[in-house]
Scaffold this active site. Structure first.
Site, PDB file in Angstrom:
ATOM      1  N   CYS A   1     -10.702  -1.964  14.791  1.00  0.00           N
ATOM      2  CA  CYS A   1     -10.926  -3.398  15.045  1.00  0.00           C
ATOM      3  C   CYS A   1     -11.028  -3.742  16.525  1.00  0.00           C
ATOM      4  CB  CYS A   1      -9.815  -4.222  14.418  1.00  0.00           C
ATOM      5  SG  CYS A   1      -9.497  -3.800  12.712  1.00  0.00           S
TER       6      CYS A   1
ATOM      7  N   GLU B   1       2.062   1.889  -3.385  1.00  0.00           N
ATOM      8  CA  GLU B   1       0.978   2.462  -4.183  1.00  0.00           C
ATOM      9  C   GLU B   1       0.816   3.961  -3.877  1.00  0.00           C
ATOM     10  OE1 GLU B   1      -2.423  -0.007  -3.396  1.00  0.00           O
ATOM     11  OE2 GLU B   1      -3.591   0.918  -5.005  1.00  0.00           O
TER      12      GLU B   1
ATOM     13  N   GLU C   1       0.835  -1.205   0.000  1.00  0.00           N
ATOM     14  CA  GLU C   1       0.000   0.000   0.000  1.00  0.00           C
ATOM     15  C   GLU C   1       0.871   1.257   0.000  1.00  0.00           C
ATOM     16  OE1 GLU C   1      -3.734  -0.568   2.210  1.00  0.00           O
ATOM     17  OE2 GLU C   1      -3.379   1.425   3.001  1.00  0.00           O
TER      18      GLU C   1
ATOM     19  N   GLU D   1     -15.750 -11.944   3.844  1.00  0.00           N
ATOM     20  CA  GLU D   1     -14.629 -11.672   2.942  1.00  0.00           C
ATOM     21  C   GLU D   1     -13.944 -12.971   2.488  1.00  0.00           C
ATOM     22  OE1 GLU D   1     -11.001 -10.046   4.637  1.00  0.00           O
ATOM     23  OE2 GLU D   1     -10.822  -8.641   2.977  1.00  0.00           O
TER      24      GLU D   1
ATOM     25  N   LYS E   1     -15.094 -10.399   8.129  1.00  0.00           N
ATOM     26  CA  LYS E   1     -13.990 -11.233   7.627  1.00  0.00           C
ATOM     27  C   LYS E   1     -14.491 -12.604   7.189  1.00  0.00           C
ATOM     28  CE  LYS E   1     -10.358  -8.548   8.210  1.00  0.00           C
ATOM     29  NZ  LYS E   1      -9.586  -8.084   7.050  1.00  0.00           N
TER      30      LYS E   1
ATOM     31  N   CYS F   1      -8.176  -2.387   4.121  1.00  0.00           N
ATOM     32  CA  CYS F   1      -7.987  -3.532   5.023  1.00  0.00           C
ATOM     33  C   CYS F   1      -9.292  -4.056   5.582  1.00  0.00           C
ATOM     34  CB  CYS F   1      -7.128  -3.141   6.208  1.00  0.00           C
ATOM     35  SG  CYS F   1      -5.580  -2.437   5.729  1.00  0.00           S
TER      36      CYS F   1
ATOM     37  N   SER G   1      -7.060   1.710  -2.250  1.00  0.00           N
ATOM     38  CA  SER G   1      -5.892   0.895  -2.572  1.00  0.00           C
ATOM     39  C   SER G   1      -6.381  -0.437  -3.125  1.00  0.00           C
ATOM     40  CB  SER G   1      -5.089   0.667  -1.295  1.00  0.00           C
ATOM     41  OG  SER G   1      -4.289  -0.466  -1.432  1.00  0.00           O
TER      42      SER G   1
END
Lengths: 179, 580
Positions: B509, B288, B285, B367, B364, B305, B325
């Protein structure tokens, strides 16, 4: 509110245009924090145009008033008057308010159910008639009351159901012809 | 200020304070159920719907029963909070709530963590006074993240506040009325057919077992005990500062080493760290960001993230999909590296290598099952457990991690830096990126690696950081409602930043939808955040690019950040999602 509103529209575009201009004519200021207050008024109009409030109409109204779809759905589910399923061409409503109920409207409802072979809330298979109950139309002196479209029948008893249905069939047929 | 008397104790309270708040000033605690005060975020949910907090209020010679959570104090009020009559009223209210609640406490996922159960115990309810019709609905297990069991819903509507007000995802509503009423998506659609982003904030605030996670403990047990499989585990940064709460590990003690020891005792073949792939994320990242700054194009870059946030963006801001990103999240980067680099290293076929993630998150789970992260039927990450599920697994196995001696993560995918661990708190990803990007651009070593201006629980933080000649403008947001505000400013061109970190859950988180329940006690989040930065300070290496195992990974396998191989394994693309 989402910017993507690519939901499928199957109902006539012309009716959406009518609803759109109705909302525009209300002249709601987009910054007015009370604009949500117009929701019920707009839903009334939408139901009178489309006959019912399916998801595509709900989303249209939500977008138009800048509220979320879940809120519109919540309001519709709260009020008995709003329906998300299409009604018949001719809708028959039996009042189940206190006055009508004690004077026997339940028996009247039973009779209609037997005649049409549907339950309250249902639509006949040909789509001509639907049956539902409502709560007090403010004509308790005429109890029990039955409404067919805008027309009110007072002092109804189960024996009158056949006559009322004759009127209903005539009404449905004339609607067919006018089409 | 209003002067009131509560249980014969005079109290001075602010004019807009509730009776509940005023009572707290003098340590009088009034029981509540629907009420929720998330103090650190200035969010208060007070619908007054449950009536458990009823108190007697005397004003102007008249006395009335009022709910304490939503009645503001008035000068001259005399308030009683614990007369026999009030206690009886509260008991009746609870009995009525219980009359429409299933009695499967023994087999409920929320047992001993349920606020209704706790109140029933507090009020000594030992039999059923009222019996009658019970509402019953099919369970919604349509998603692989959130389990909805409306039979257990008490209509407190906290989830609605979390979803609609805090996160502005707006998929929940009060549906129908009276006995038929539920809190559900429009038309009671299953969650998977809505715009739900699976952040799990609704689960975090639910007082009962109505909202819980979809549990994957059993398949993980099976995998661990399958002799044909090699099973490895990764732990996300925020897990180590949450898990200790489930085992009464003292507040200031690090649970990281005990967590590792416990996982080894469960039988995982190797215990690795998502912090490692967090360092890897920073390499990719950061690369980038440097590219985009050098070309001065496609700015700001948004972090990617957080899967809850990625889902939100795919639904609600499809016109901005070019700015985040392209990096996969650390969880997915870990999976991709494990099933390529690591599998090759240990000579195991990717299909026989099972990757289990321990995450503070429910999104998650969603995901890991996304089709873009599955290669030839082999997912990069096989199973995702929340911090809460892991605690249950430890307890099932009779492992009390508080008693275990600290152990270290395995190599090579367990070595991480301080920059990796701070991913767990809001602001951490950006701070980690700044540590690396500053050194790469200015080619000088940072004197101070702490970028304290981006830390903290505030929803929107902004800072300008001098890197070489350039003033880099950054912002950090947590909570999707705050993210929406920033994104709208980007869309309108009003906001000019170089980089923005976005996390779906308020505070990051540490407050994820899979963390141990805090029951409205946000001081726990502050403790978790403090522990994250303590872990960072304790690390010898605090910059991702200095991680020797990351350097080795690039040397042996990936080449350099942004290489073709990196792109194949570590980057992804976003899809415009249709509004459902």
């Amino acid at each position: 509110m989402s910017e993507v509103t690519e939901y499928k529209k199957i109902l006539p575009e012309e009716l959406y245009r009518k609803l759109d201009s109705f909302v525009e004519d209300l002249g709601i200021d987009s910054k007015d924090p009370r604009k949500k207050g117009y929701l019920i008024q707009v839903l009334h109009k939408a139901q009178s145009l489309f006959g019912y409030l399916p998801e595509e109409v709900q989303k249209f109204v939500a977008r138009k008033l800048g509220v979320c779809h879940s809120e519109v759905s919540g309001v519709i589910s709260f009020y008995n008057f709003f329906t998300t399923l299409p009604k018949g061409k001719v809708n028959i409503s039996i009042c189940m308010g206190t006055a009508c109920f004690v004077r026997g409207s339940e028996k009247v409802l039973k009779e209609f159910e037997n005649f049409l072979h549907i339950k309250s809330g249902g639509v006949t298979s040909d789509g001509k008639f639907s049956l539902d109950v409502l709560r007090c139309v403010g004509a308790c002196g005429l109890a029990p009351v039955v409404m067919v479209g805008d027309r009110v029948y007072g002092n109804v008893n189960p024996k009158m159901v056949g006559d009322i249905m004759t009127d209903c069939i005539k009404l449905a047929n004339s609607m067919e012809e006018n089409k | 200020m209003a002067k009131v008397i509560i249980n014969d104790i005079p109290v001075e309270a602010l004019n807009d304070a509730s009776i509940l708040d005023a009572a707290k000033e003098v340590d009088i605690f009034i029981p509540t159920l629907c009420h929720l005060d998330l103090e650190s975020f200035n969010i208060e949910h007070r619908t007054g719907s449950c009536r458990v907090c009823m108190v007697e209020v005397e004003l102007g010679g008249r006395s009335k029963m009022m709910p304490a959570c939503c009645t503001p104090v008035q000068d001259g009020m005399k308030i009683k909070t614990n007369t026999p009559e009030i206690i009886q009223i509260r008991r009746t209210v609870l009995e009525l709530l219980l009359s429409d609640h299933p009695f499967d406490c023994l087999i409920c996922a929320k047992s001993l963590d349920c606020e209704l159960q706790a109140l029933a115990r507090q009020f000594g309810i030992d039999h059923l006074t009222y019996t009658g019709e019970r509402s019953s609905y099919p369970r919604d297990t349509s998603s692989n993240a959130i389990n909805r069991d409306l039979d257990k819903c008490i209509m407190c509507r906290r989830c609605e506040t979390a979803c609609n007000e805090i996160q502005t995802v707006k998929v929940l509503t009060g549906y129908k009325r009276g006995f038929m009423a539920v809190v559900a998506p429009p038309e009671m659609k299953p969650l998977n057919d809505t715009n739900c982003v699976f952040c799990g904030q609704c689960v975090n605030v639910c007082p009962t077992g109505a909202l819980t996670e979809i549990n994957y403990i059993n398949p993980v047990w099976k995998a661990i005990n399958d002799p044909t499989k090699k099973v490895i585990v990764q732990t996300a940064p925020a897990v180590r500062v949450g898990i200790g709460e489930e085992f009464n590990i003292p507040e200031n003690e690090s649970a990281t080493g005990k967590l590792v020891a416990g996982l080894r005792r469960l039988g995982f073949d190797a215990v690795f760290d998502t912090d490692f792939s967090a360092d890897l994320t920073i390499m990719e990242e950061g690369h980038e960001l440097i590219n985009r700054i050098n070309k001065n194009e496609n700015l700001p870059i948004l972090t990617s993230c957080c899967p809850g946030w990625v889902n939100f963006m795919e639904y609600q801001f499809p016109d901005l999909l070019h700015i985040p990103s392209t990096c996969k999240s650390p969880q997915q980067m870990f999976g991709a590296i494990a099933k390529s680099y690591y599998a090759e290293k240990i000579g195991v076929s990717p299909k026989d290598l099972i990757v289990v993630s321990i995450m503070p998150c429910l999104a998650k789970k969603y995901e890991a099952a996304k089709p873009e992260f599955i290669n030839n039927g082999v997912p990069d990450v096989d199973y995702v457990l929340s911090t809460r599920e892991l605690a249950k697994m430890f307890k099932e196995a009779g492992i009390n991690i508080a008693k275990l001696k600290d152990e270290d993560y395995d190599n090579p995918l367990g070595e991480s830096t301080g920059a990796g661990v701070i991913f767990g708190a809001s602001g951490g990803v950006l701070e980690a990126a700044l540590r690396t990007v500053s050194e790469v651009i200015s080619k000088t070593e940072l004197k101070d690696v702490n970028f304290v201006e981006v830390r903290g629980l505030e929803g929107i933080k902004e800072a300008t950081v001098k890197i070489g000649e350039l003033d880099v403008k950054v912002a950090v947001t947590s909570g999707l409602g705050n993210a929406r505000k920033i994104l709208e400013k980007i869309r309108s061109g009003e906001a000019k930043y170089h980089a923005i970190e976005i996390m779906a859950c308020p505070g990051g988180c540490i407050n994820g939808g899979g963390q141990p329940y805090i029951h409205g006690d946000t001081t726990k989040l502050e403790r978790r955040m403090k522990m994250i930065y303590t872990e960072d300070e304790r690390k010898v290496i605090r910059k991702s690019h200095d991680n020797p195992y990351i350097q080795k990974l690039y040397k042996e396998f990936l080449g350099e950040p942004g290489s073709k191989k990196s792109h194949e394994l570590l980057h992804t693309h976003y899809h415009k999602k249709r509004e459902k």
